[in-house]
Design a protein around this motif. Structure first.
Motif, PDB file in Angstrom:
ATOM      1  N   CYS A 291      -8.167   0.013  13.891  1.00 17.59           N
ATOM      2  CA  CYS A 291      -8.387   1.133  12.978  1.00 17.59           C
ATOM      3  C   CYS A 291      -9.450   0.794  11.940  1.00 17.59           C
ATOM      4  O   CYS A 291     -10.237   1.657  11.538  1.00 17.59           O
ATOM      5  CB  CYS A 291      -7.082   1.508  12.271  1.00 17.59           C
ATOM      6  N   LEU A 292      -9.493  -0.448  11.528  1.00 20.23           N
ATOM      7  CA  LEU A 292     -10.436  -0.874  10.501  1.00 20.23           C
ATOM      8  C   LEU A 292     -11.834  -1.129  11.060  1.00 20.23           C
ATOM      9  O   LEU A 292     -12.831  -0.839  10.392  1.00 20.23           O
ATOM     10  CB  LEU A 292      -9.923  -2.150   9.819  1.00 20.23           C
TER      11      LEU A 292
ATOM     12  N   GLY B 101      -9.498   9.977   5.956  1.00 24.51           N
ATOM     13  CA  GLY B 101      -8.175  10.549   6.146  1.00 24.51           C
ATOM     14  C   GLY B 101      -7.955  11.155   7.520  1.00 24.51           C
ATOM     15  O   GLY B 101      -6.903  11.752   7.777  1.00 24.51           O
ATOM     16  N   TRP B 102      -8.936  10.992   8.395  1.00 31.15           N
ATOM     17  CA  TRP B 102      -8.739  11.447   9.785  1.00 31.15           C
ATOM     18  C   TRP B 102      -7.555  10.711  10.400  1.00 31.15           C
ATOM     19  O   TRP B 102      -6.724  11.286  11.091  1.00 31.15           O
ATOM     20  CB  TRP B 102     -10.003  11.183  10.595  1.00 31.15           C
ATOM     21  N   LEU B 103      -7.480   9.426  10.120  1.00 29.27           N
ATOM     22  CA  LEU B 103      -6.402   8.580  10.617  1.00 29.27           C
ATOM     23  C   LEU B 103      -5.606   8.079   9.416  1.00 29.27           C
ATOM     24  O   LEU B 103      -6.171   7.562   8.457  1.00 29.27           O
ATOM     25  CB  LEU B 103      -6.996   7.413  11.414  1.00 29.27           C
TER      26      LEU B 103
ATOM     27  N   THR C 190       0.829  -1.210   0.000  1.00 29.50           N
ATOM     28  CA  THR C 190       0.000   0.000   0.000  1.00 29.50           C
ATOM     29  C   THR C 190       0.863   1.260   0.000  1.00 29.50           C
ATOM     30  O   THR C 190       1.975   1.264   0.525  1.00 29.50           O
ATOM     31  CB  THR C 190      -0.942   0.072   1.228  1.00 29.50           C
ATOM     32  N   GLY C 191       0.301   2.307  -0.563  1.00 31.18           N
ATOM     33  CA  GLY C 191       0.944   3.613  -0.441  1.00 31.18           C
ATOM     34  C   GLY C 191       0.590   4.261   0.876  1.00 31.18           C
ATOM     35  O   GLY C 191       1.062   5.350   1.210  1.00 31.18           O
ATOM     36  N   GLY C 192      -0.245   3.585   1.645  1.00 29.49           N
ATOM     37  CA  GLY C 192      -0.761   4.061   2.916  1.00 29.49           C
ATOM     38  C   GLY C 192      -2.239   3.728   2.981  1.00 29.49           C
ATOM     39  O   GLY C 192      -2.845   3.313   1.986  1.00 29.49           O
ATOM     40  N   ILE C 193      -2.833   3.873   4.140  1.00 32.81           N
ATOM     41  CA  ILE C 193      -4.256   3.582   4.318  1.00 32.81           C
ATOM     42  C   ILE C 193      -4.902   4.753   5.048  1.00 32.81           C
ATOM     43  O   ILE C 193      -4.447   5.161   6.119  1.00 32.81           O
ATOM     44  CB  ILE C 193      -4.466   2.283   5.131  1.00 32.81           C
TER      45      ILE C 193
ATOM     46  N   GLY D 299      -2.476  14.346   3.351  1.00 28.43           N
ATOM     47  CA  GLY D 299      -1.994  13.454   4.398  1.00 28.43           C
ATOM     48  C   GLY D 299      -0.698  13.886   5.049  1.00 28.43           C
ATOM     49  O   GLY D 299      -0.242  13.250   6.002  1.00 28.43           O
ATOM     50  N   ASN D 300      -0.104  14.957   4.550  1.00 30.36           N
ATOM     51  CA  ASN D 300       1.125  15.477   5.153  1.00 30.36           C
ATOM     52  C   ASN D 300       0.851  16.729   5.983  1.00 30.36           C
ATOM     53  O   ASN D 300       1.781  17.440   6.366  1.00 30.36           O
ATOM     54  CB  ASN D 300       2.149  15.806   4.069  1.00 30.36           C
ATOM     55  N   LYS D 301      -0.441  17.000   6.226  1.00 29.92           N
ATOM     56  CA  LYS D 301      -0.802  18.150   7.047  1.00 29.92           C
ATOM     57  C   LYS D 301      -1.730  17.709   8.182  1.00 29.92           C
ATOM     58  O   LYS D 301      -2.463  16.730   8.059  1.00 29.92           O
ATOM     59  CB  LYS D 301      -1.466  19.236   6.194  1.00 29.92           C
TER      60      LYS D 301
END
Length: 255
Positions: A178-179, A94-96, A86-89, A204-206
């Motif tokens: 988380c899921l 996008g809260w988490l 994954t590139g991320g989840i 996601g970087n803020k």
């Protein structure tokens, strides 16, 4: 002359041994990519049946290989599988943010994010390892000794206390929480009334910074504080600085 040559030979051999050790310390990709019992098929099932809203970010093959190598984790492990596949989840729009190998929406890979924080160089053994964070400046890390004797437990640097709080979960259990877990209860008092209107398009970087600070009495009501988007990197460093100011003895604050 013989003694000089012998000395030179010994020095050369020593340097070669040190260099070899440095090279051998890092496992290659073939050793890290587990083909007999990879964790990903199971992780994929959890993602497919998740109760919370989940977005698996697209994975770039080259970036995934690079991130897995730099992290030095096997795909047999859940964290290695998340990095490699994954590139991320993104959870709850996008809260988490669970870090992976990086993507357009969440460009921080797990090893890249940890470099300069929990490790100096790739391949170092960390005392903690950052693996996720949220939109309000909370950070999740696996404990490898920095926070106590409960090794491999996930801790949360809470923005309303600036203390590392043990979740009593390993990384796999943390991912499943988380899921499927009750995030509304976990974040009780930390979500303002219209939070969901602000998160969907969040980079996601803020993350959000608040004033008055959430760890102060004046900042206890999340609906009455002002908020401002700042780089997550900046907020992480700021929180650590404030944590040190509140705890000048240098002991890591935790619950």
């Amino acid at each position: 002359m013989k003694s000089i040559l012998k000395t030179a030979f010994i020095i050369g051999l020593t340097l070669f041994s040190v260099a070899s050790f440095a090279q051998n310390k890092m496992q290659n990709l073939d050793e890290l990519i587990n083909t007999t019992d990879p964790a990903w098929p199971l992780v994929q099932k959890w993602l497919d049946s998740a109760k919370n809203k989940v977005q698996v970010l697209e994975c770039d093959t080259a970036m995934a290989k690079n991130a897995l190598y730099n992290a030095q984790l096997s795909t047999y492990a859940t964290l290695g599988a998340v990095i490699y596949h994954t590139g991320g989840i993104m959870i709850d729009n996008g809260w988490l943010r669970i870090l992976g190998s990086g993507s357009a929406k969440l460009s921080r890979s797990v090893p890249e994010w940890n470099k300069g924080k929990s490790i100096k160089e790739y391949g170092d053994q960390p005392e903690f390892y950052l693996v996720a964070d949220d939109a309000i400046g909370g950070f999740f890390a696996i404990n490898y000794g920095a926070f106590g004797t409960d090794l491999k437990s996930v801790y949360y640097l809470a923005p309303n206390s600036l203390k590392w709080e043990s979740l009593g979960l390993g990384y796999t259990e943390f991912l499943r929480f988380c899921l499927d877990g009750d995030l509304s209860d976990f974040y009780k008092g930390l979500r303002w009334s219209t939070w969901d209107q602000f998160i969907a398009n969040l980079d996601g970087n803020k993350s959000y910074s608040f004033k008055p600070y959430l760890w102060t009495e004046a900042g206890m009501d999340i609906n009455k504080v002002s908020r401002k988007l700042v780089p997550t990197e900046e907020l992480y460093q700021f929180n650590l600085t404030k944590q040190r100011e509140l705890n000048p003895a240098g002991v890591i604050e935790k619950h």
